[in-house]
Design a protein around this motif. Structure first.
Motif: not given
Length: 511
Positions: A96-101
């Motif tokens: 989840r934290l790898a990309r904001d969207d």
């Protein structure tokens, strides 16, 4: 729908499989999204690390479509699992934290032994205990665990499919206390500092054991109104699934009436085998309703990627979600035109021969000297008119008659005046008077009136007077003058007359 049981063997096999898949070729991040790409899409592929590892491969299979939703379940067999005391949460948090969207959706049971088929009266007791606050500590630990993993915005699908008969956390045995229990859980988790959870109220489509609206706990504790909708009854076809009581249309209308977003956390095939028509209609419905997210359940018999027994539905799913990229523009190869240098052929300088211009002497054409005809001016001699001598009267002496001696008759020749030759343009000639012959004495000569000179060409031509023919035996002698044909026409016929007085008294009269 029931969640697969957690088994250690399957977990190990899944972990090994995910590791092998993860060592495959790296997948490029998708660059384009299909129509409706604002709808977050995902799939339940596995609850643990294999589920995380399979996401990029599903994305690759869908032509690079971005999988924005990671969906898993907490085990509901013991309270420790509901508290989040499981290692796979770390894997999902990292994804989840790898990309904001991205969005992390977590199904959370409301009771332990959630799939133990506990009878309704025991369920009612558990519901009342929860409404009294006996289980608040378990949910507080879960909230703290999620905040610690830096996923405080997790979507919590709390007590899903509460209108059915499967789970221990069902609503039917005591709806009122069930709603009170829901509110205690939400309030407890929201009390944890740093949280930003969204709570998704997700019944099963249709009436099932109870109409799901009777379980709705209130707008203040619900953020999303979801629905699990598989290809099963009630409803023989998709149109009935839409229009049935508590069906798809009522779900959308209810969420709109309460100002909530919609979702479809679980959907897929189930009772009717490979059903491409359902797959097509469900995907179209999702595109029309624009939910916050949707995740297909992708394991057999529900799935289309990992489950190979639904090929027709698989084809529909893949074609619908693969981004419609325009055909690559193949640039027309620009074949450079060879620049063939034009050979510079020097123009031979041919010297212009210096041909001297021949000096052609201008022939001196002598102007013909046309001699002006010299018209000799006729010399008109002034006639010598003898002055007549008037005899002085002599007083008569007594006349002595003398014998009369007759004188021989002397012929008087007529003077011949030569005609002058007239040139081409003659000037008018004045006739020369004829001198009286000296042979004949002229004792008494009457003055001869010369002929009038020819008039100037400007003066009107006088009519020549016709000479009077002297009478026979006259004393006047006239000689015609010949001036030539041309001059005679001009001046007329002229003549010179001489009067000789040969009277009887002179002694010369022969007759």
């Amino acid at each position: 729908m029931p969640r697969p049981h957690r088994r250690l063997a399957s977990t190990c096999i899944g972990t090994v499989t995910a590791g092998l898949l993860a060592t495959g070729a790296a997948l490029a991040a998708p660059e384009e999204q299909s129509a409706g790409s604002d709808i977050a899409m995902g799939a339940y592929l596995d609850y643990g690390p294999p589920g995380v590892a399979r996401i990029p491969f599903l994305s690759h299979w869908l032509g690079g479509k971005e999988i924005r939703v990671g969906h898993t379940y907490l085990p509901g067999d013991q309270w420790s699992g509901i508290e989040g005391n499981v290692s796979f949460l770390e894997d999902w948090a990292e994804w989840r934290l790898a990309r904001d969207d991205r969005m992390f959706v977590l199904n959370v049971p409301m009771q332990e032994r959630n799939e133990a088929r506990i009878p309704d009266y025991q369920v009612a007791q558990l519901i009342r205990a929860g409404a009294a606050g006996q289980y608040d500590r378990h949910f507080k630990k879960l909230a703290e665990r999620l905040v610690a993993l830096e996923v405080p915005d997790t979507v919590i699908v709390l007590g899903w499919e509460m209108n059915g008969t499967t789970y221990t956390h069902r609503c039917g045995p005591d709806p009122a206390n069930w709603k009170a229990y829901w509110k205690r859980i939400v309030s407890t988790m929201r009390s944890v500092p740093g949280q930003d959870f969204k709570f998704d109220f997700t019944p099963n489509r249709g009436t099932d054991a109870i109409g799901w609206t009777k379980c709705y706990p209130g707008d203040d504790v619900v953020d999303i109104v979801g629905m699990d909708s598989y290809d099963q009854g009630p409803g023989r076809n998709f149109d009935e699934q839409i229009s049935q009581p508590y069906g798809l249309q009522q779900h959308v209308d209810f969420a709109k009436a309460h100002g909530k977003e919609t979702s479809y956390p679980e959907w897929g095939l189930f009772r009717n085998g490979d059903n491409p028509e359902y797959m097509r209609r469900m995907l179209k419905w999702i595109e029309q309703q624009k939910p916050l997210y949707h995740t297909i359940t992708d394991y057999c018999p529900h799935g289309v990627w990992q489950c190979k027994q639904n090929p027709a539905s698989t084809k529909v799913f893949r074609e619908a979600l693969t981004p419609q990229r325009p055909d690559p523009v193949i640039p027309t190869p620009v074949v450079p035109t060879p620049q063939i240098p034009t050979p510079v052929v020097p123009t031979p300088v041919v010297p212009t021969p210096q041909i001297p211009t021949p000096v052609v002497p201008t022939p001196v054409v002598p102007t013909p000297q046309i001699p002006t005809p010299v018209v000799p001016t006729p010399v008109v001699p002034t006639p010598q008119i003898p002055t007549p001598e008037v005899p002085t009267p002599v007083e008569p002496s007594p006349a002595v008659p003398s014998p009369v001696v007759p004188s021989p008759a002397v012929p008087v020749p007529s003077p011949v005046v030569p005609s002058p030759e007239v040139p081409v343009e003659p000037s008018p000639a004045v006739p020369s008077p004829v001198e009286p012959s000296p042979l004949v004495p002229a004792p008494e000569v009457s003055p001869v009136v010369p002929a009038s000179p020819s008039p100037s060409p400007v003066v009107p031509k006088p009519e020549p007077s016709q000479p009077t023919t002297p009478p026979v035996n006259s004393k006047q002698w006239c000689v015609p003058i010949n001036f030539g044909e041309w001059l005679s026409k001009l001046v007329g016929k002229q003549s010179v007359c001489v009067k000789i007085d040969w009277g009887q008294d002179t002694g010369f009269w022969p007759f």
